[in-house]
Design an enzyme around this catalytic site. Structure first.
Site, PDB file in Angstrom:
ATOM      1  N   LYS A 137     -28.347  17.666  29.084  1.00  0.00           N
ATOM      2  CA  LYS A 137     -27.313  18.659  28.784  1.00  0.00           C
ATOM      3  C   LYS A 137     -25.946  17.981  28.627  1.00  0.00           C
ATOM      4  O   LYS A 137     -25.774  16.815  29.012  1.00  0.00           O
ATOM      5  CB  LYS A 137     -27.268  19.689  29.914  1.00  0.00           C
ATOM      6  CG  LYS A 137     -26.958  19.084  31.271  1.00  0.00           C
ATOM      7  CD  LYS A 137     -27.381  20.016  32.398  1.00  0.00           C
ATOM      8  CE  LYS A 137     -27.036  19.394  33.734  1.00  0.00           C
ATOM      9  NZ  LYS A 137     -27.670  20.128  34.842  1.00  0.00           N
ATOM     10  N   TYR A 177       6.272   8.351  30.468  1.00  0.00           N
ATOM     11  CA  TYR A 177       6.862   9.659  30.726  1.00  0.00           C
ATOM     12  C   TYR A 177       7.407   9.749  32.143  1.00  0.00           C
ATOM     13  O   TYR A 177       6.752   9.364  33.097  1.00  0.00           O
ATOM     14  CB  TYR A 177       5.819  10.771  30.536  1.00  0.00           C
ATOM     15  CG  TYR A 177       5.530  11.115  29.096  1.00  0.00           C
ATOM     16  CD1 TYR A 177       6.560  11.453  28.213  1.00  0.00           C
ATOM     17  CD2 TYR A 177       4.225  11.111  28.605  1.00  0.00           C
ATOM     18  CE1 TYR A 177       6.303  11.782  26.890  1.00  0.00           C
ATOM     19  CE2 TYR A 177       3.948  11.443  27.292  1.00  0.00           C
ATOM     20  CZ  TYR A 177       4.996  11.782  26.436  1.00  0.00           C
ATOM     21  OH  TYR A 177       4.737  12.103  25.135  1.00  0.00           O
TER      22      TYR A 177
HETATM   23  C1  LIG Z   1     -28.120  19.353  35.803  1.00  0.00           C
HETATM   24  C2  LIG Z   1     -29.399  19.664  36.478  1.00  0.00           C
HETATM   25  C3  LIG Z   1     -30.232  18.636  36.924  1.00  0.00           C
HETATM   26  C4  LIG Z   1     -29.792  17.188  36.957  1.00  0.00           C
HETATM   27  O1  LIG Z   1     -28.974  17.014  38.087  1.00  0.00           O
HETATM   28  P1  LIG Z   1     -28.312  15.590  38.467  1.00  0.00           P
HETATM   29  O2  LIG Z   1     -27.625  15.848  39.744  1.00  0.00           O
HETATM   30  O3  LIG Z   1     -27.371  15.251  37.364  1.00  0.00           O
HETATM   31  O4  LIG Z   1     -29.425  14.615  38.566  1.00  0.00           O
HETATM   32  C5  LIG Z   1     -31.471  18.992  37.411  1.00  0.00           C
HETATM   33  N1  LIG Z   1     -31.855  20.294  37.484  1.00  0.00           N
HETATM   34  C6  LIG Z   1     -31.056  21.302  37.094  1.00  0.00           C
HETATM   35  C7  LIG Z   1     -31.533  22.699  37.224  1.00  0.00           C
HETATM   36  C8  LIG Z   1     -29.806  21.022  36.602  1.00  0.00           C
HETATM   37  O5  LIG Z   1     -28.991  22.036  36.259  1.00  0.00           O
END
Ligand SMILES: *Cc1c(COP(=O)(O)O)cnc(C)c1O
Length: 345
Positions: free
Chosen positions: A38, A248
């Site tokens: 994602k 700045y």
């Molecule tokens: C984002 C997510 C993961 C991965 O989690 P990490 O902490 O980045 O390893 C796994 N399961 C679900 C449901 C997630 O939303």
């Protein structure tokens, strides 16, 4: 027309990414590791990362939004893509079916929406204590759940990066759910959860952060390698005199003669205010302290340790995630996911 070389570059260490997936897969014991891809692979780019994960052997890819399916489906079969937010509206169901991507059903409403829209194979998220998304264990006997064709029954740990009694409590609750719902496989652990031990792995693990070099628990420190490497070019060098102010609001004032470099790196690239003063860039083994505020698209560094640096030279931006997070108090998740689009041009 040929596009000139950029002044900021992100290099993905594909070997490290593949090795991280393999290490997490091995730590998952009898379970297989999937991959959370994602947020554009946590900022590192789907096109760079997903083929590497696929070629390493990954066959389950998690995105959050339906809008993320298309980019991932260019590299892997769409039935290997799971959409964590599930179908919020009827049009999500209409999109899901021809796309071939598989929703994670997170509520009884989503279950009814999916079945009434003609949806078939799906995954089911059950809430064992994070209170984010997921069907309550008390609702698992509902006819809306019984009507689903559930492939992966999953839950998500709230405190896996800590030694919290919550981890064992969620593990127990998840185990209690398994006999209540027909499913083909079970999944609980994210990156940190994998480090909690094989009893947390079930059939499928879901690492995200650690694939990309994040170290949410110390057990992973030796197994996970840095994936993202960022370099920024020096746009200009300057000679300052005592009393000259930098950037700045002139928050840094030279105490004596010094040489500075103005570097092509700023907020839009994901270099946040908290990574400014007190942090450094580097060249070779030399640390180059940041002076004053991030100035939108530029930062200014002290070149006292590196008199050889010239305009156009490349400086390293700290992206060893656990160290950079400790140093800046920006979380490892943030360090990656805020990386700007100019880095991936
Ligand atoms: C984002 C997510 C993961 C991965 O989690 P990490 O902490 O980045 O390893 C796994 N399961 C679900 C449901 C997630 O939303």
């Amino acid at each position: 027309m040929h596009r000139p070389e950029p002044t900021l570059r992100l290099r993905i260490d594909r070997d490290a990414l593949a090795a991280n997936w393999r290490a997490l897969d091995a730590m998952s014991g009898a379970a297989k590791a999937g991959a959370a891809v994602k947020a554009n692979c946590y900022g590192l780019g789907v096109d760079a990362c997903v083929p590497v994960l696929r070629d390493a052997g990954c066959t389950v890819f998690f995105v959050a939004h339906w809008s993320e399916v298309e980019a991932v489906a260019r590299h892997v079969p769409s039935d290997q893509i799971a959409v964590l937010h599930g179908p919020l509206r009827g049009e999500d169901v209409d999109f899901a079916k021809p796309s071939g991507a598989v929703p994670v059903i997170n509520s009884l409403e989503q279950a009814r929406r999916w079945v009434s829209g003609g949806g078939q194979r799906c995954h089911l998220m059950v809430d064992t204590g994070i209170n984010r998304l997921g069907v309550s264990p008390n609702d698992l006997g509902d006819p809306a759940v019984a009507a689903l064709d559930i492939d992966v029954l999953m839950s998500h740990l709230a405190n896996a990066d800590e030694d919290s009694p919550m981890n064992a409590r969620q593990l127990d609750r998840f185990r209690e759910c398994l006999p209540l719902v027909a499913h083909r496989s079970a999944s609980l652990a994210n990156s940190a959860g994998i480090a909690l031990g094989e009893e947390y792995a079930f059939d499928l693990t879901r690492p995200g952060l650690a694939l990309y070099g994040g170290v949410p628990r110390s057990e992973l420190a030796e197994k996970i390698g840095q994936v993202a490497h960022i370099e920024a070019a020096v746009l200009q060098t300057r000679q300052l005199s005592a009393g000259d102010a930098v950037g700045y609001n002139g928050e840094y004032v030279a105490q004596g003669p010094m040489r500075t470099g103005t570097v092509s790196l700023g907020y839009a690239d994901g270099f946040l205010r908290a990574r400014g003063p007190g942090n450094s860039l580097s060249v070779g083994d030399h640390a180059l302290p940041l002076l004053g505020k991030v100035s939108m698209d530029m930062v200014i560094v002290d070149l006292s340790n590196a008199p050889e640096v010239r305009e156009g030279d490349w400086l390293q931006v700290p992206m060893h995630l656990p160290d950079a997070a400790r140093q800046s108090s920006v979380s490892q998740y943030e360090l990656l996911t805020v990386l700007g689009s100019r880095l991936r041009l």
